[in-house]
Scaffold this motif. Structure first.
Motif, PDB file in Angstrom:
ATOM      1  N   PRO A 107     -11.767 -15.418 -28.034  1.00 19.96           N
ATOM      2  CA  PRO A 107     -11.629 -16.846 -27.745  1.00 19.96           C
ATOM      3  C   PRO A 107     -12.420 -17.370 -26.538  1.00 19.96           C
ATOM      4  O   PRO A 107     -12.700 -18.556 -26.440  1.00 19.96           O
ATOM      5  CB  PRO A 107     -10.132 -17.008 -27.503  1.00 19.96           C
ATOM      6  CG  PRO A 107      -9.700 -15.675 -26.984  1.00 19.96           C
ATOM      7  CD  PRO A 107     -10.558 -14.672 -27.707  1.00 19.96           C
ATOM      8  N   GLU A 108     -12.770 -16.489 -25.597  1.00 17.65           N
ATOM      9  CA  GLU A 108     -13.503 -16.945 -24.411  1.00 17.65           C
ATOM     10  C   GLU A 108     -14.494 -15.879 -23.965  1.00 17.65           C
ATOM     11  O   GLU A 108     -14.401 -14.726 -24.344  1.00 17.65           O
ATOM     12  CB  GLU A 108     -12.541 -17.299 -23.278  1.00 17.65           C
ATOM     13  CG  GLU A 108     -11.575 -16.210 -22.907  1.00 17.65           C
ATOM     14  CD  GLU A 108     -10.517 -16.696 -21.928  1.00 17.65           C
ATOM     15  OE1 GLU A 108     -10.374 -16.026 -20.885  1.00 17.65           O
ATOM     16  OE2 GLU A 108      -9.848 -17.697 -22.204  1.00 17.65           O
ATOM     17  N   ALA A 109     -15.465 -16.291 -23.167  1.00 18.54           N
ATOM     18  CA  ALA A 109     -16.526 -15.399 -22.711  1.00 18.54           C
ATOM     19  C   ALA A 109     -15.956 -14.172 -21.995  1.00 18.54           C
ATOM     20  O   ALA A 109     -14.922 -14.260 -21.329  1.00 18.54           O
ATOM     21  CB  ALA A 109     -17.472 -16.149 -21.784  1.00 18.54           C
ATOM     22  N   VAL A 110     -16.639 -13.036 -22.163  1.00 14.91           N
ATOM     23  CA  VAL A 110     -16.232 -11.798 -21.500  1.00 14.91           C
ATOM     24  C   VAL A 110     -17.445 -11.131 -20.866  1.00 14.91           C
ATOM     25  O   VAL A 110     -18.574 -11.318 -21.321  1.00 14.91           O
ATOM     26  CB  VAL A 110     -15.572 -10.786 -22.482  1.00 14.91           C
ATOM     27  CG1 VAL A 110     -14.261 -11.307 -23.005  1.00 14.91           C
ATOM     28  CG2 VAL A 110     -16.500 -10.434 -23.617  1.00 14.91           C
ATOM     29  N   THR A 111     -17.200 -10.369 -19.821  1.00 12.59           N
ATOM     30  CA  THR A 111     -18.242  -9.568 -19.193  1.00 12.59           C
ATOM     31  C   THR A 111     -18.209  -8.189 -19.827  1.00 12.59           C
ATOM     32  O   THR A 111     -17.148  -7.568 -19.924  1.00 12.59           O
ATOM     33  CB  THR A 111     -18.002  -9.455 -17.671  1.00 12.59           C
ATOM     34  OG1 THR A 111     -17.975 -10.775 -17.117  1.00 12.59           O
ATOM     35  CG2 THR A 111     -19.093  -8.643 -17.001  1.00 12.59           C
ATOM     36  N   VAL A 112     -19.382  -7.714 -20.266  1.00  9.21           N
ATOM     37  CA  VAL A 112     -19.487  -6.407 -20.914  1.00  9.21           C
ATOM     38  C   VAL A 112     -20.493  -5.578 -20.111  1.00  9.21           C
ATOM     39  O   VAL A 112     -21.694  -5.600 -20.387  1.00  9.21           O
ATOM     40  CB  VAL A 112     -19.928  -6.538 -22.395  1.00  9.21           C
ATOM     41  CG1 VAL A 112     -19.936  -5.166 -23.067  1.00  9.21           C
ATOM     42  CG2 VAL A 112     -19.022  -7.499 -23.149  1.00  9.21           C
ATOM     43  N   PRO A 113     -20.016  -4.840 -19.096  1.00 12.11           N
ATOM     44  CA  PRO A 113     -20.914  -4.078 -18.221  1.00 12.11           C
ATOM     45  C   PRO A 113     -21.809  -3.092 -18.974  1.00 12.11           C
ATOM     46  O   PRO A 113     -22.943  -2.865 -18.573  1.00 12.11           O
ATOM     47  CB  PRO A 113     -19.964  -3.335 -17.280  1.00 12.11           C
ATOM     48  CG  PRO A 113     -18.700  -4.124 -17.320  1.00 12.11           C
ATOM     49  CD  PRO A 113     -18.628  -4.712 -18.695  1.00 12.11           C
TER      50      PRO A 113
END
Length: 71
Positions: A9-15
């Motif tokens: 549903p919302e932006a995520v950080t994917v290291p």
């Protein structure tokens, strides 16, 4: 490289995809073939777009030889 779509549903950080890489909802990203299963096993967040080209390198149990029976 395989490709997956983020369906959360919302932006995520994917290291894993790069330092400070932010993935937006409905965005398609490339992931390493060996990590593809780690994404698609989370169907509420990711869906497959393009599977890995190389066969999976998962280890499977060796098949045992048929048992001989004495007549």
């Amino acid at each position: 490289m395989a490709r997956v779509r983020y369906v959360g549903p919302e932006a995520v950080t994917v290291p894993e995809l790069g330092l400070e890489r932010i993935v937006q909802p409905d965005e398609v990203v490339e992931v390493p073939d060996e990590r593809f299963e780690g994404y698609v096993c989370q169907p509420t967040n990711w869906e497959a777009v393009e599977e890995p080209k190389a066969p999976s390198t998962k280890k499977t149990a060796a098949k045992s030889a048929p048992q001989k029976t004495e007549d």
